[in-house]
Design an enzyme around this catalytic site. Structure first.
Site, short mmCIF file in Angstrom:
data_model
loop_
_atom_site.label_atom_id
_atom_site.label_comp_id
_atom_site.label_asym_id
_atom_site.label_seq_id
_atom_site.Cartn_x
_atom_site.Cartn_y
_atom_site.Cartn_z
N LYS A 107 1.09 -1.53 0.21
CA LYS A 107 0.39 0.01 0.18
C LYS A 107 0.50 1.41 -0.14
CE LYS A 107 -4.35 -1.41 2.00
NZ LYS A 107 -3.53 -3.45 2.37
N ASP A 108 2.54 1.14 0.66
CA ASP A 108 2.61 2.34 -0.14
C ASP A 108 3.13 3.16 -1.37
OD1 ASP A 108 4.63 2.64 2.68
OD2 ASP A 108 5.53 0.88 2.18
#
Ligand SMILES: *Cc1c(COP(=O)(O)O)cnc(C)c1O
Length: 431
Positions: A107-108
């Site tokens: 999700k970064d």
């Protein structure tokens, strides 16, 4: 490129408006008006292109010229400033490691891209932007780190007191600077309600430029398509490729389907889930029954009503015959997941996290019927983010990743707040 509302298709906005709004006025999803096709030359040249070249070309086809080439290239370059290695695990089985970012989870990428797009908007509109997020754990850390030290943006993260794991809290509440964590004496639903009320408060909105970093924001979805291009740029062939994607809200898989529509040669996808199997069920039965989520050991995929699913369906013209030709759905129990972690550890000396284990199982199931396929499964988090599950599965202790070990020494910097809106509003105005 314009973005239209899936719920009211005649409502269209620019990329920047879609990013600032997150959701459409009636609570629906924004979708690109058409799917741009990339040239076959570009696809053929993938192995010789840099990650930034690839990401820039993909992003450029979705982002209008109000963000100039140079800026967009910089945004992409900073977004993907870590590795995305494709590792050979078995014959015809490859793992794409998506956990080399600051919070050790995939999700970064979406959070970092959204942060930098908002930074550009803040600069060009000469306004500080405040991002409000309610989190029950995981989203908070990706957003906090994605926006950390990004100029012109202040992030306010609300989380329920006592309901977030100590490690998760440390991941988003120890940063300080432009990241303000608010610990709410209440539940996650209270946090979400406070965010909602803030958006409805005229006085507040006149004073502060508010936006959300919701997981359905189009700027979090688009950069996830990069993964699929990065994977194929590292594979020796473009034939018979299949991806297995561990899925919860189906953002990652939707981004993969976007990449395929853009011309990336992908034969099929596996939608791999845990017991929260509403999508595999739909693919088997043509009946979609959203329901409350069930708790599992791959908890980032505990979703009973996947928020990106309408987008995925739209990419397949809401046609069950069409989608089932390209997407195969398989669900796995926690027992099967633990066994996969143990087996892969013993046989391949490779440690999977519970989410990656689900996608590994999905891929193996597909390959059993399609032995010629080249299978890539996505490993979405570093195993040491889930030490209890992994250590129980392999009956050994594992070393904590240094980024997590470091957290032990950091101080929580959150502010306490009641679940009363007037208290929360005062905090926002005072800051
Ligand atoms: C969020 C998440 C998933 C699920 O991704 P979706 O895009 O929501 O389908 C899988 N694995 C990990 C580790 C996650 O954090």
């Amino acid at each position: 490129m314009k973005y239209y509302s899936l719920t009211s298709p005649s409502h269209k906005v620019s990329f920047q408006q879609a990013v600032l709004q997150g959701l459409t006025p009636d609570g629906g999803l924004y979708m690109p008006e058409f799917i741009p096709e990339l040239s076959t030359d570009f696809i053929r040249q993938l192995p010789s292109l840099s990650k930034t070249d690839i990401g820039f070309t993909v992003a450029r086809s979705f982002v209008d010229e109000r963000i100039p080439n140079e800026t967009l290239r910089e945004i992409v370059d900073e977004t993907i400033a870590f590795d995305f290695p494709l590792v050979t695990l078995e014959e015809n089985v490859f793992v794409l490691e998506l956990f080399h970012g600051p919070t050790l989870a995939f999700k970064d990428v979406g959070a970092r891209f959204l942060a930098r797009i908002l930074q550009h908007i803040a600069q060009t509109t000469h306004q500080e932007i405040t991002v409000l997020v309610a989190t029950s754990g995981d989203t908070g850390s990706a957003v906090a780190h994605g926006f950390y030290n990004v100029e012109g943006i202040r992030v306010v993260i609300l989380y329920p007191a006592g309901m977030v794991s100590a490690l998760q809290e440390k991941q988003f509440a120890t940063l300080g600077r432009n990241i303000q964590a608010i610990k709410v004496a209440g539940t996650f639903d209270d946090c979400q309600r406070l965010v909602k009320q803030a958006f409805q408060d005229e006085e507040l909105r006149n004073k502060i430029f508010l936006t959300s970093a919701n997981s359905i924001n189009i700027a979090r979805l688009i950069p996830q398509s990069f993964y699929y291009f990065f994977a194929l740029s590292q594979l020796h062939t473009l034939k018979h490729v299949v991806f297995s994607v561990p899925s919860g809200n189906f953002g990652n898989l939707t981004a993969g389907a976007l990449a395929k529509k853009m011309g990336l040669p992908i034969d099929a996808f596996v939608a791999a889930t845990n017991a929260n199997d509403v999508v595999p069920e739909y693919l088997h039965t043509n009946v979609f029954t959203p329901r409350a989520s069930t708790q599992t050991i791959s908890n980032a995929m505990d979703v009973g009503n996947p928020s990106n699913f309408p987008r995925l369906l739209a990419l397949y013209d809401n046609d069950w015959d069409y989608i089932t030709k390209e997407i195969y759905g398989y669900a796995f129990t926690d027992t099967e997941t633990r066994k996969a972690i143990a087996d892969v550890f013993t046989k391949r000396n490779y440690t999977l996290d519970p989410h990656g284990a689900v996608s590994y199982l999905g891929l193996k199931k597909y390959l059993a019927n399609n032995p010629k396929a080249k299978g890539i499964f996505l490993e979405t988090a570093h195993p040491s983010k889930f030490p209890d599950v992994v250590e129980f599965a392999i009956q050994q202790s594992i070393t904590l990743h240094p980024a997590l070990a470091e957290l032990a020494h950091k101080q929580i910097q959150s502010v306490l707040c009641t679940s009363d809106f007037s208290d929360f509003k005062k905090l926002l105005m005072e800051y």
